[in-house]
Design a protein around this motif. Structure first.
Motif, PDB file in Angstrom:
ATOM      1  N   SER A 179       5.310 -42.574  38.128  1.00  0.00           N
ATOM      2  CA  SER A 179       5.600 -43.047  36.682  1.00  0.00           C
ATOM      3  C   SER A 179       6.887 -42.414  36.288  1.00  0.00           C
ATOM      4  O   SER A 179       7.600 -42.979  35.511  1.00  0.00           O
ATOM      5  N   HIS A 180       7.514 -41.265  36.470  1.00  0.00           N
ATOM      6  CA  HIS A 180       8.595 -40.721  35.883  1.00  0.00           C
ATOM      7  C   HIS A 180       9.581 -41.501  36.560  1.00  0.00           C
ATOM      8  O   HIS A 180      10.792 -41.667  36.072  1.00  0.00           O
ATOM      9  N   VAL A 181       9.758 -41.903  37.856  1.00  0.00           N
ATOM     10  CA  VAL A 181      10.833 -42.716  38.584  1.00  0.00           C
ATOM     11  C   VAL A 181      11.038 -44.045  37.731  1.00  0.00           C
ATOM     12  O   VAL A 181      11.986 -44.325  37.230  1.00  0.00           O
ATOM     13  N   VAL A 204      16.378 -50.367  47.721  1.00  0.00           N
ATOM     14  CA  VAL A 204      16.719 -49.146  48.549  1.00  0.00           C
ATOM     15  C   VAL A 204      15.450 -48.882  49.148  1.00  0.00           C
ATOM     16  O   VAL A 204      14.188 -48.722  48.765  1.00  0.00           O
ATOM     17  N   PRO A 205      15.603 -48.683  50.523  1.00  0.00           N
ATOM     18  CA  PRO A 205      14.328 -48.328  51.363  1.00  0.00           C
ATOM     19  C   PRO A 205      13.713 -47.001  50.839  1.00  0.00           C
ATOM     20  O   PRO A 205      14.429 -46.018  50.470  1.00  0.00           O
ATOM     21  N   ILE A 206      12.459 -46.822  51.029  1.00  0.00           N
ATOM     22  CA  ILE A 206      11.736 -45.488  50.752  1.00  0.00           C
ATOM     23  C   ILE A 206      11.214 -45.176  52.034  1.00  0.00           C
ATOM     24  O   ILE A 206      10.165 -45.566  52.633  1.00  0.00           O
ATOM     25  N   LEU A 207      12.118 -44.055  52.865  1.00  0.00           N
ATOM     26  CA  LEU A 207      11.782 -43.797  53.887  1.00  0.00           C
ATOM     27  C   LEU A 207      12.091 -42.473  54.473  1.00  0.00           C
ATOM     28  O   LEU A 207      13.112 -41.824  54.038  1.00  0.00           O
ATOM     29  N   LEU A 216      10.887 -40.449  46.225  1.00  0.00           N
ATOM     30  CA  LEU A 216       9.830 -40.895  46.360  1.00  0.00           C
ATOM     31  C   LEU A 216       9.253 -40.817  47.910  1.00  0.00           C
ATOM     32  O   LEU A 216       8.032 -40.623  48.139  1.00  0.00           O
ATOM     33  N   ALA A 217      10.249 -41.048  48.840  1.00  0.00           N
ATOM     34  CA  ALA A 217       9.762 -40.764  50.373  1.00  0.00           C
ATOM     35  C   ALA A 217       9.383 -39.389  50.493  1.00  0.00           C
ATOM     36  O   ALA A 217       8.192 -39.596  51.215  1.00  0.00           O
ATOM     37  N   VAL A 218       9.806 -38.369  49.931  1.00  0.00           N
ATOM     38  CA  VAL A 218       9.103 -37.084  50.274  1.00  0.00           C
ATOM     39  C   VAL A 218       7.791 -37.174  49.571  1.00  0.00           C
ATOM     40  O   VAL A 218       6.915 -36.564  50.160  1.00  0.00           O
ATOM     41  N   GLY A 219       7.713 -37.689  48.440  1.00  0.00           N
ATOM     42  CA  GLY A 219       6.285 -37.856  47.701  1.00  0.00           C
ATOM     43  C   GLY A 219       5.399 -38.549  48.525  1.00  0.00           C
ATOM     44  O   GLY A 219       4.114 -38.189  48.846  1.00  0.00           O
ATOM     45  N   TYR A 220       5.644 -39.475  48.978  1.00  0.00           N
ATOM     46  CA  TYR A 220       4.938 -40.440  49.981  1.00  0.00           C
ATOM     47  C   TYR A 220       4.558 -39.621  51.307  1.00  0.00           C
ATOM     48  O   TYR A 220       3.289 -39.631  51.818  1.00  0.00           O
ATOM     49  N   ARG A 221       5.375 -38.990  51.753  1.00  0.00           N
ATOM     50  CA  ARG A 221       5.205 -38.266  52.909  1.00  0.00           C
ATOM     51  C   ARG A 221       4.184 -36.963  52.835  1.00  0.00           C
ATOM     52  O   ARG A 221       3.154 -36.973  53.533  1.00  0.00           O
ATOM     53  N   LEU A 222       4.231 -36.156  51.402  1.00  0.00           N
ATOM     54  CA  LEU A 222       3.365 -35.303  51.322  1.00  0.00           C
ATOM     55  C   LEU A 222       1.988 -35.771  50.949  1.00  0.00           C
ATOM     56  O   LEU A 222       1.086 -35.361  51.437  1.00  0.00           O
ATOM     57  N   ARG A 223       2.007 -36.989  50.247  1.00  0.00           N
ATOM     58  CA  ARG A 223       0.614 -37.600  50.035  1.00  0.00           C
ATOM     59  C   ARG A 223      -0.220 -38.010  51.311  1.00  0.00           C
ATOM     60  O   ARG A 223      -1.092 -37.904  51.338  1.00  0.00           O
ATOM     61  N   SER A 224       0.641 -38.554  52.352  1.00  0.00           N
ATOM     62  CA  SER A 224      -0.029 -38.847  53.589  1.00  0.00           C
ATOM     63  C   SER A 224      -0.495 -37.691  54.392  1.00  0.00           C
ATOM     64  O   SER A 224      -1.145 -38.205  55.472  1.00  0.00           O
ATOM     65  N   ARG A 225      -0.229 -36.671  54.273  1.00  0.00           N
ATOM     66  CA  ARG A 225      -0.533 -35.473  55.008  1.00  0.00           C
ATOM     67  C   ARG A 225      -2.013 -34.834  54.651  1.00  0.00           C
ATOM     68  O   ARG A 225      -2.312 -34.755  53.527  1.00  0.00           O
ATOM     69  N   VAL A 253      23.957 -47.738  42.616  1.00  0.00           N
ATOM     70  CA  VAL A 253      23.343 -47.577  43.463  1.00  0.00           C
ATOM     71  C   VAL A 253      22.923 -45.975  44.130  1.00  0.00           C
ATOM     72  O   VAL A 253      21.646 -45.746  44.627  1.00  0.00           O
ATOM     73  N   PRO A 254      23.815 -45.098  44.028  1.00  0.00           N
ATOM     74  CA  PRO A 254      23.687 -43.736  44.498  1.00  0.00           C
ATOM     75  C   PRO A 254      22.363 -43.336  43.718  1.00  0.00           C
ATOM     76  O   PRO A 254      21.464 -42.538  44.449  1.00  0.00           O
ATOM     77  N   LEU A 255      21.996 -43.258  42.396  1.00  0.00           N
ATOM     78  CA  LEU A 255      21.106 -42.587  41.727  1.00  0.00           C
ATOM     79  C   LEU A 255      19.699 -43.385  42.011  1.00  0.00           C
ATOM     80  O   LEU A 255      18.826 -42.731  42.291  1.00  0.00           O
ATOM     81  N   VAL A 256      19.841 -44.563  42.445  1.00  0.00           N
ATOM     82  CA  VAL A 256      18.633 -45.212  42.980  1.00  0.00           C
ATOM     83  C   VAL A 256      18.219 -44.724  44.365  1.00  0.00           C
ATOM     84  O   VAL A 256      16.980 -44.475  44.582  1.00  0.00           O
ATOM     85  N   GLU A 257      19.275 -44.490  44.938  1.00  0.00           N
ATOM     86  CA  GLU A 257      19.012 -44.020  46.464  1.00  0.00           C
ATOM     87  C   GLU A 257      18.474 -42.467  46.125  1.00  0.00           C
ATOM     88  O   GLU A 257      17.555 -42.088  47.071  1.00  0.00           O
ATOM     89  N   VAL A 258      18.853 -41.728  45.297  1.00  0.00           N
ATOM     90  CA  VAL A 258      18.337 -40.507  44.922  1.00  0.00           C
ATOM     91  C   VAL A 258      16.841 -40.319  44.550  1.00  0.00           C
ATOM     92  O   VAL A 258      15.855 -39.851  45.327  1.00  0.00           O
ATOM     93  N   LEU A 259      16.597 -41.474  43.555  1.00  0.00           N
ATOM     94  CA  LEU A 259      15.044 -41.499  43.375  1.00  0.00           C
ATOM     95  C   LEU A 259      14.182 -41.964  44.667  1.00  0.00           C
ATOM     96  O   LEU A 259      13.094 -41.518  44.803  1.00  0.00           O
ATOM     97  N   ALA A 260      14.760 -42.920  45.394  1.00  0.00           N
ATOM     98  CA  ALA A 260      14.049 -43.541  46.482  1.00  0.00           C
ATOM     99  C   ALA A 260      13.802 -42.284  47.663  1.00  0.00           C
ATOM    100  O   ALA A 260      12.558 -42.204  48.081  1.00  0.00           O
ATOM    101  N   GLY A 261      14.568 -41.499  47.733  1.00  0.00           N
ATOM    102  CA  GLY A 261      14.534 -40.302  48.473  1.00  0.00           C
ATOM    103  C   GLY A 261      13.614 -39.546  48.095  1.00  0.00           C
ATOM    104  O   GLY A 261      12.655 -38.929  48.944  1.00  0.00           O
TER     105      GLY A 261
END
Length: 273
Positions: free
Chosen positions: A132-134, A227-230, A264-273, A254-262
């Motif tokens: 939501s914040h993103v 930007v990929p979320i990975l 989100l990637a950490v968030g997805y990784r944490l949620r999947s564990r 582009v760079p700030l969108v990349e930061v937000l995607a990065g």
């Protein structure tokens, strides 16, 4: 009416001079200063020549010398004005970037940190807040862009089938974003092939997009950033920003969108564990 036309002409000349100096500063940074040096040199040269020239030619030499010095002075003043304008623009851009980091990135970073401190069974809520914040950050990152849209896609795997489906989106609700389906022989396959590469994609104008397979629906937008979320080789989805008019987005976004995607990637990784 004559006065209005004169004002319009003056504004047109001023705008043309400003545009020319902008171009010089961007493309030929050495040229304005060099011209000032050349003009001052010509002024000095013709002033010297006036002393040796026949009496009848002296007024011409003096006039040329004075004109060169005056032009050099005008150009020097314009250069100084342009320098101050550029510094002002850089100051505003710096303030905008600082605001973006403070209001767009730091809250997301704090939520990801909260996720990491929670046990795995209590990470769903902070993850939803992270997404939501993103999406809310679009108001800070693109304040002057009308109808800009941000979309968070997630990878959904159902047996052999893979899809990029919408996790959530913000902006321009009338144009519903569509999923990307692997194996469709078109945009889905192109999206998943790109996703594995891990590089952002910025398209200034979809009308000039040469990768026909990649093209999305195109409804309501003519420029976009994806930007990929990975994390490493594990793809969780992608973050996209699109807008109706070419020029609404540029490479500096582009760079700030990349930061937000990065994040989100950490968030997805944490949620999947």
């Amino acid at each position: 009416m004559v006065g209005d036309n004169g004002d319009d002409s003056s504004r047109s000349i001023a705008e043309a001079l400003h545009a020319g100096l902008d171009w010089c500063f961007n493309k030929l940074a050495w040229l304005p200063v060099t011209l000032v040096i050349v003009l001052n040199g010509l002024g000095g040269l013709f002033a010297i020549l006036a002393g040796f020239a026949p009496v009848k030619d002296r007024p011409v030499n003096v006039a040329i010398a004075v004109a060169a010095v005056v032009l050099a002075g005008i150009l020097s003043a314009l250069i100084e004005r342009e320098r101050r304008h550029s510094e002002s623009v850089r100051t505003r851009e710096g303030a905008t970037a600082q605001l973006a980091v403070t209001e767009a990135v730091l809250p997301v970073l704090a939520l990801v940190g909260k996720m990491a401190s929670e046990p795995s069974n209590r990470r769903a809520v902070p993850f939803e807040k992270t997404v939501s914040h993103v999406l809310q950050s679009k108001a800070v990152l693109f304040p002057g862009v009308k109808d800009v849209r941000m979309v968070v896609y997630r990878v959904e795997i159902d047996g052999p089938r893979k899809r990029l489906v919408v996790e959530d989106s913000a902006g321009r609700r009338r144009d519903k974003p569509e999923p990307f389906v692997a194996g469709d022989g078109g945009r889905g396959d192109a999206a998943f092939e790109w996703l594995s590469g891990g590089k952002p994609k910025f398209v200034p104008n979809t009308a000039a997009e040469y990768d026909k397979a990649w093209k999305g629906s195109g409804r309501g937008y003519r420029t976009y950033i994806s930007v990929p979320i990975l994390v490493k080789d594990e793809a969780f989805g992608m973050l996209t920003v699109d807008a109706p008019t070419p020029g609404d987005l540029d490479e500096t976004d582009v760079p700030l969108v990349e930061v937000l995607a990065g994040l989100l990637a950490v968030g997805y990784r944490l949620r999947s564990r």
